[in-house]
Design a protein around this motif. Structure first.
Motif, short mmCIF file in Angstrom:
data_model
loop_
_atom_site.label_atom_id
_atom_site.label_comp_id
_atom_site.label_asym_id
_atom_site.label_seq_id
_atom_site.Cartn_x
_atom_site.Cartn_y
_atom_site.Cartn_z
N ARG A 130 -9.64 -0.32 -9.38
CA ARG A 130 -10.77 -0.04 -8.75
C ARG A 130 -10.94 1.20 -8.04
O ARG A 130 -10.08 1.67 -7.23
CB ARG A 130 -11.42 -1.35 -7.86
N PHE A 131 -12.25 2.02 -8.20
CA PHE A 131 -12.38 3.09 -7.17
C PHE A 131 -13.78 2.79 -6.69
O PHE A 131 -14.82 3.02 -7.22
CB PHE A 131 -12.61 4.48 -8.31
N PRO A 132 -13.62 2.53 -5.23
CA PRO A 132 -14.94 1.94 -4.34
C PRO A 132 -15.93 3.19 -4.58
O PRO A 132 -15.16 4.30 -4.37
CB PRO A 132 -14.40 1.46 -3.24
N GLY A 133 -17.29 2.83 -4.55
CA GLY A 133 -18.10 3.96 -4.14
C GLY A 133 -19.13 4.06 -5.27
O GLY A 133 -19.78 4.45 -5.93
N THR A 185 0.71 -1.23 -0.06
CA THR A 185 0.00 0.01 -0.06
C THR A 185 0.87 1.31 -0.01
O THR A 185 2.03 1.14 0.72
CB THR A 185 -0.91 0.10 1.00
#
Length: 131
Positions: free
Chosen positions: A128-131, A2
């Motif tokens: 990925r772009f959560p939300g 990360t």
């Protein structure tokens, strides 16, 4: 693995870090508020490709018992379109060894084969772009 990025107060740049290592990210001076304080994203992409490959050259050299005296990796990333996308990355590699009879071709091929960043990009790593 990360990494984290945060805006730098009183600038429009960001600082990114992983563990104890940091890098400044910005746009060129005068471009969309950039001050040229650090690398832009495209440069970081090229550095990721080349940096990973440099590390892999050293990993493979150690495995093969080859002492490297010089490593040179140049990466040219081409961007096109709207939105701007990386459409290709051309990599040039040159290594010199302490033992002039070392199998440099195999060393380079093995490093290319295991290079995580370039292999991930070539296979289309999903973002990925959560939300």
């Amino acid at each position: 693995m990360t990494v984290k990025l945060r805006g730098i107060p009183e600038t429009e740049a960001a600082i990114g870090w992983a563990g104890a290592h940091a890098v400044v990210v910005d746009r060129p001076e005068g471009k969309a508020g950039g001050q040229g304080l650090g690398f832009n994203g495209g440069q970081l992409l090229g550095l990721a490709i080349g940096g990973c490959l440099c590390n892999d050259l050293y990993y493979v050299a150690h495995e093969m018992g080859i002492g490297l005296t010089s490593v040179s990796v140049d990466v040219a990333v081409t961007f096109e379109g709207t939105p701007l996308l990386a459409t290709s990355a051309a990599v040039q590699i040159a290594v010199e060894t302490a033992d002039k009879t070392a199998d440099v071709g195999t060393l380079i091929q093995r490093a290319r084969t295991i290079s995580a960043v370039s292999n991930s990009i070539a296979r289309g790593v999903p973002v990925r772009f959560p939300g």
